[in-house]
Design a protein around this motif. Structure first.
Motif, short mmCIF file in Angstrom:
data_model
loop_
_atom_site.label_atom_id
_atom_site.label_comp_id
_atom_site.label_asym_id
_atom_site.label_seq_id
_atom_site.Cartn_x
_atom_site.Cartn_y
_atom_site.Cartn_z
N LEU A 45 53.67 48.39 -6.57
CA LEU A 45 54.99 47.84 -6.29
C LEU A 45 54.91 46.83 -5.15
CD1 LEU A 45 57.29 50.99 -6.60
CD2 LEU A 45 56.57 49.37 -8.37
N PRO A 46 55.85 45.90 -5.07
CA PRO A 46 55.79 44.86 -4.03
C PRO A 46 55.79 45.44 -2.62
CG PRO A 46 57.40 44.29 -5.70
CD PRO A 46 56.99 45.70 -5.98
N GLU A 47 55.09 44.77 -1.73
CA GLU A 47 55.05 45.12 -0.31
C GLU A 47 56.03 44.20 0.42
OE1 GLU A 47 54.62 46.67 3.11
OE2 GLU A 47 53.28 47.51 1.58
N ARG A 48 57.07 44.78 0.98
CA ARG A 48 58.13 43.98 1.59
C ARG A 48 57.94 43.76 3.09
NH1 ARG A 48 60.22 47.03 -2.47
NH2 ARG A 48 61.57 45.99 -3.98
N ASN B 77 49.16 40.84 -0.53
CA ASN B 77 49.17 41.13 -1.96
C ASN B 77 48.89 42.62 -2.14
OD1 ASN B 77 48.89 41.32 -4.69
ND2 ASN B 77 47.25 39.82 -4.87
N PRO B 78 49.85 43.39 -2.59
CA PRO B 78 49.64 44.84 -2.68
C PRO B 78 48.56 45.24 -3.67
CG PRO B 78 51.70 44.23 -3.76
CD PRO B 78 51.20 43.00 -3.06
N GLU B 79 48.13 44.30 -4.53
CA GLU B 79 47.05 44.62 -5.45
C GLU B 79 45.74 44.92 -4.73
OE1 GLU B 79 46.82 41.36 -8.13
OE2 GLU B 79 48.63 41.89 -9.25
N VAL B 80 45.68 44.58 -3.44
CA VAL B 80 44.48 44.90 -2.68
C VAL B 80 44.25 46.41 -2.65
CG1 VAL B 80 45.56 45.16 -0.38
CG2 VAL B 80 43.24 44.25 -0.57
N GLY B 81 45.34 47.18 -2.80
CA GLY B 81 45.20 48.63 -2.85
C GLY B 81 44.36 49.12 -4.01
N LEU B 82 44.27 48.31 -5.08
CA LEU B 82 43.42 48.66 -6.22
C LEU B 82 41.97 48.86 -5.78
CD1 LEU B 82 44.72 46.23 -8.98
CD2 LEU B 82 44.50 48.70 -9.25
N ALA B 83 41.46 47.89 -5.05
CA ALA B 83 40.06 47.95 -4.62
C ALA B 83 39.84 49.10 -3.64
CB ALA B 83 39.64 46.63 -3.99
N LEU B 84 40.76 49.28 -2.70
CA LEU B 84 40.59 50.33 -1.69
C LEU B 84 40.67 51.72 -2.33
CD1 LEU B 84 42.75 48.72 1.14
CD2 LEU B 84 40.25 48.69 0.88
N SER C 87 52.94 51.94 -3.29
CA SER C 87 54.16 51.24 -2.87
C SER C 87 54.22 51.19 -1.36
CB SER C 87 55.40 51.98 -3.42
OG SER C 87 55.56 53.23 -2.75
N ASP C 88 55.28 50.57 -0.84
CA ASP C 88 55.46 50.53 0.60
C ASP C 88 56.32 51.69 1.09
OD1 ASP C 88 57.94 49.83 -0.30
OD2 ASP C 88 57.99 47.85 0.65
N GLY C 89 56.60 52.63 0.23
CA GLY C 89 57.34 53.81 0.61
C GLY C 89 58.83 53.74 0.37
N THR C 90 59.34 52.56 0.03
CA THR C 90 60.77 52.45 -0.26
C THR C 90 61.07 53.05 -1.63
OG1 THR C 90 60.44 50.24 -1.18
CG2 THR C 90 61.03 50.39 1.16
N PRO D 27 50.20 51.64 2.81
CA PRO D 27 50.60 51.98 1.45
C PRO D 27 50.81 53.48 1.25
CG PRO D 27 48.26 51.48 1.53
CD PRO D 27 48.81 51.14 2.88
N VAL D 28 51.88 53.80 0.54
CA VAL D 28 52.16 55.17 0.13
C VAL D 28 51.67 55.34 -1.31
CG1 VAL D 28 54.01 56.83 -0.40
CG2 VAL D 28 54.13 55.43 1.67
N VAL D 29 50.99 56.43 -1.58
CA VAL D 29 50.41 56.67 -2.90
C VAL D 29 51.02 57.94 -3.49
CG1 VAL D 29 48.31 56.93 -4.26
CG2 VAL D 29 48.25 55.63 -2.13
#
Length: 604
Positions: free
Chosen positions: A482-485, A490-497, A555-558, A590-592
C-alpha cells in the motif's frame, strides 16, 4: 637528555624520558631511520600507576555521562544518542560501564605473547560483531544490493557483468561487493546469516590489517592499539551486520594500503599482491577512489632505491586490471558520476551529520582526542610515515565530508593515529588501559544501546514477518504493498527487504497495490530517490495457483478498511499475525500483516 627534578621525592614519582623510544619497542620508533628526539612518559611506580588509572577510569565514565547530557547535539541520522538514550535509558548502562572500566584494569596487566595478540584481538572483534547480529536491516539501501545479488544468483556472473547498469540497476554502486553477495547467494542461498558472516569477517579483517599497518610503519603496539580501537567506535559496530558496501570497502581499502606499503619497500611479489587489491578497492565504492589518493604518499614516504619504478609498476598493474571494465561500462560509469555530482553531492547539505556527532558520539572521545594529540607528536619528531595514516582523515575535514557512513572507510587510519599517540605513553599497562576503556565502553553502547534501539524500529517488522513466514505452511506468499504517505519512498522496496528475511517464494500483486501519492518533484529531491528507480516489481511477477498461498500486506499502518479492491483480494483469508512496531523516530516504518487462507470445511 633526561629532565631531572631537584626534589628526589618528585623525581621518583615521575620521569620524563626524551631522546629515545620506549623500552621494548623498536629502537627507532620515533625516527625515520635516524635517532631523533621524542618525548614519552615512562613507567610509573605502582601507587602512581593506580592513581593515574583511577583518573582514566573516571574520565571514561564522565565521557559517557557528559555525552549523555549533551545528546541533543548528536545529529546522526541512524543512531543519534538523542533517540537511542531517550527517556533516560542511558542511565541503565551505568553499572555495565562501571564493570567494564573496572575489568579493564586487570586485563591491561595481562601479558600475551606477541604472536598471539592479533589473533586474540581478532577473536574479540568476532565475538562483539556476533552480538550485533540481532540488528535488523535498518538502512533501505540494502534493497539495492539485494536486488543486484539476486540477479547474479539467478543468472550467473557473466550475465551480471553484462547487464550491470542495465537490467541490473547500478544507481551509484560499483559492482564488486554486490557481485560478492550474489556469489554468497549462489552457494548458501538468500541467507541473512551468510551476509552477516561475510561482513563480520570483513570487519575482523579490517582489525587485523590495521594491526599490520601499525606494525609495518612503527611497531606491534601501535598496530594493536589501532586495531583494538576499531572496537571503540559504536557506529562502526552497528554497521557490521548490514548488507551494505561500507564495511567491506573499509577492509579492502585498508588491505590495499598495507600491500602498497609492503610493495613500496620490497617490490617483487608484493607488487603482484597490491595491484589486484587496489583494483578491488577501485571497484568497491566511489569514495574509495578519493581515499586511495594516499598511495602516492606511501611511495613518497618510502623513497628507497627503485621506488619510482615500483610505483609505476603498481599503478600500471592496477590500471590494466580496472581499465577493461571501466571502458566496457564507460556509459554507465559516466552516468553514475553525473548522478553523484548533480544529485548526491548537493543533497549532502540536506543529509549532513556534524563532525561533533561522528567524532565524539559515534566514535569514543578517547579515540578522537588521542588522534588529535598524535598530530603534535608526529610534527614534533618530523615523522613522515605519519602522513600515510593521517591522509584519509585529513581529507574528511578538508573536503568537509559530514556523513558518518562516508567517513567510515578512513576509520582504521583514525585509530592508527590514536594508537600512535597512546603508544607514546611509556607505561604499557596504562596505555593498554586507555585502549580497553575506550573499546569496552563503546562495545557496551553498541550492544546494550544501539542494538536494542534498532531492534525496536519499524524495520524489524519486515524481519519478524519474514521469520514468521518461515515457520508457516505457505508455499507462496503474495505481497500487497500500500502507498507510503509519510515519506517519499517507493513502498515496493519492502519487497526486497521481506524477501531477504524469508525463505518463502514471494510474488507481487501489483494490481492490488495502489500507486504512490507523492509528486515527481518530491521524489526527485528525496534521499530515497533510488527506491523509485529500482525495478523490483518485475522480479516478483505474480503467478496463480502455486500451492498453499498466503498474503503479506505491507503498509504504513493507516487503516485500509475502505478499499473494496483490497477487501476483495483478502476474501477467503484471515489475519494471522500483525507486526507493527513503531519507533516514532524514522518516518519509514512499514507495518506487515500476514493473512492465512481460511480452512475450508471438508465434506462428510
Amino acid at each position: 637528555m633526561t629532565t631531572v627534578c631537584h626534589d628526589p621525592s618528585i623525581q621518583r614519582r615521575a620521569e620524563l624520558v626524551a631522546g629515545s623510544c620506549i623500552a621494548g619497542g623498536r629502537a627507532e620508533f620515533c625516527a625515520g631511520g635516524a635517532a631523533r628526539r621524542s618525548a614519552s612518559f615512562g613507567a610509573l611506580a605502582d601507587g602512581d600507576r593506580a592513581a593515574v588509572a583511577l583518573v582514566i577510569g573516571m574520565l571514561a565514565l564522565c565521557a559517557f555521562y557528559g555525552l549523555l547530557a549533551l545528546r541533543a547535539h548528536d545529529d546522526n541520522r541512524l543512531t543519534s544518542w538523542l533517540w537511542v538514550f531517550a527517556d533516560r535509558r542511558g542511565m541503565a548502562l551505568g553499572p555495565l560501564l562501571l564493570l567494564a572500566v573496572v575489568a579493564a584494569w586487570p586485563l591491561a596487566g595481562l601479558r600475551v605473547q606477541r604472536r598471539w595478540a592479533p589473533t586474540l584481538l581478532g577473536l574479540a572483534a568476532l565475538g562483539v560483531s556476533m552480538l550485533m547480529w540481532t540488528e535488523p536491516q535498518v538502512i533501505v539501501d540494502t534493497a539495492r544490493y539485494f536486488a543486484q545479488a539476486k540477479y547474479l544468483e539467478a543468472h550467473g556472473v557473466v550475465a551480471f557483468l553484462r547487464e550491470w547498469g542495465h537490467a541490473v540497476p547500478a544507481w551509484t554502486d560499483l559492482p564488486l561487493i554486490p557481485l560478492t553477495y550474489g556469489l554468497l547467494f549462489r552457494v548458501f542461498g538468500e541467507s541473512v546469516l551468510a551476509v552477516q558472516c561475510f561482513t563480520t569477517l570483513c570487519f575482523v579483517g579490517a582489525v587485523l590489517v590495521t594491526c599490520w599497518i601499525g606494525r609495518e610503519l612503527w611497531d606491534e603496539r601501535v598496530g594493536l592499539y589501532g586495531g583494538a580501537l576499531l572496537l571503540g567506535m559504536p557506529f562502526l559496530l552497528s554497521q557490521v551486520p548490514l548488507m551494505l558496501v561500507d564495511v567491506p570497502t573499509m577492509f579492502i581499502v585498508a588491505l590495499a594500503v598495507y600491500a602498497a606499503i609492503k610493495a613500496s619497500r620490497t617490490g617483487g611479489r608484493w607488487l603482484l599482491v597490491a595491484a589486484p587489491l587496489i583494483a578491488a578497492a577501485l571497484l568497491s565504492k566511489y569514495s574509495a577512489w578519493l581515499m586511495l589518493s594516499v598511495l602516492p604518499v606511501v611511495f613518497l614516504v618510502h623513497r628507497q632505491p627503485g621506488w619510482g619504478a615500483r610505483a609505476a609498476a603498481l599503478g600500471t598493474g592496477a590500471a590494466l586490471l580496472v581499465a577493461p571494465l571501466l571502458l566496457w561500462k564507460a556509459d554507465v560509469i559516466a552516468s553514475q558520476i553525473g548522478l553523484l555530482t548533480e544529485y548526491q553531492l548537493p543533497a549532502l547539505d540536506r543529509w549532513r551529520e556534524s563532525h561533533a556527532s561522528t567524532f565524539l558520539f559515534q566514535v569514543h572521545p578517547f579515540v578522537t582526542l588521542a588522534a588529535a594529540a598524535s598530530v603534535i607528536c608526529a610534527v614534533a619528531v618530523r615523522d613522515a610515515r605519519y602522513l600515510i595514516v593521517a591522509w584519509m582523515v585529513a581529507l574528511i575535514f578538508l573536503l568537509d565530508i559530514q556523513r558518518s557512513r562516508y567517513a567510515l572507510v578512513a576509520f582504521p587510519m583514525l585509530t592508527l593515529m590514536a594508537g600512535y599517540a597512546v603508544r607514546r605513553i611509556g607505561d604499557v599497562r596504562l596505555s593498554a588501559y586507555i585502549v580497553l576503556c575506550a573499546a569496552g565502553a563503546s562495545v557496551i553502547v553498541a550492544v546494550a544501546g544501539y542494538a536494542p534501539f534498532l531492534r525496536g524500529t519499524g524495520a524489524a517488522n519486515l524481519e519478524q514477518a519474514g521469520r514468521y513466514l518461515n515457520g508457516t505452511s505457505a508455499d507462496t506468499v503474495e505481497v500487497i504493498v500500500l502507498p507510503e504517505r509519510r515519506v517519499a519512498i517507493n513502498p515496493e522496496v519492502g519487497l526486497a527487504l521481506l524477501d531477504l528475511a524469508t525463505d518463502k517464494r514471494l510474488v507481487y500483486a501489483r494490481e492490488a497495490s495502489p500507486a504512490s501519492p507523492h509528486p515527481a518533484a518530491a521524489v526527485a529531491i528525496s534521499p530515497l530517490r533510488f527506491t523509485w528507480e529500482l525495478p523490483l516489481a518485475d522480479r516478483y511477477a505474480s503467478r496463480q495457483g502455486e500451492g498453499n498461498r498466503w498474503i503479506a500486506l505491507i503498509s504504513d499502518g493507516t487503516s485500509h478498511a475502505g478499499s473494496p479492491r483490497l477487501a476483495e483480494r483478502l476474501n477467503g483469508f484471515r489475519l494471522a499475525r500483525r507486526f507493527d512496531l513503531e519507533d516514532r523516530v524514522f518516518r519509514y516504518g512499514p507495518v506487515v500483516e500476514v493473512f492465512a487462507p481460511v480452512a475450508r470445511p471438508t465434506r462428510q
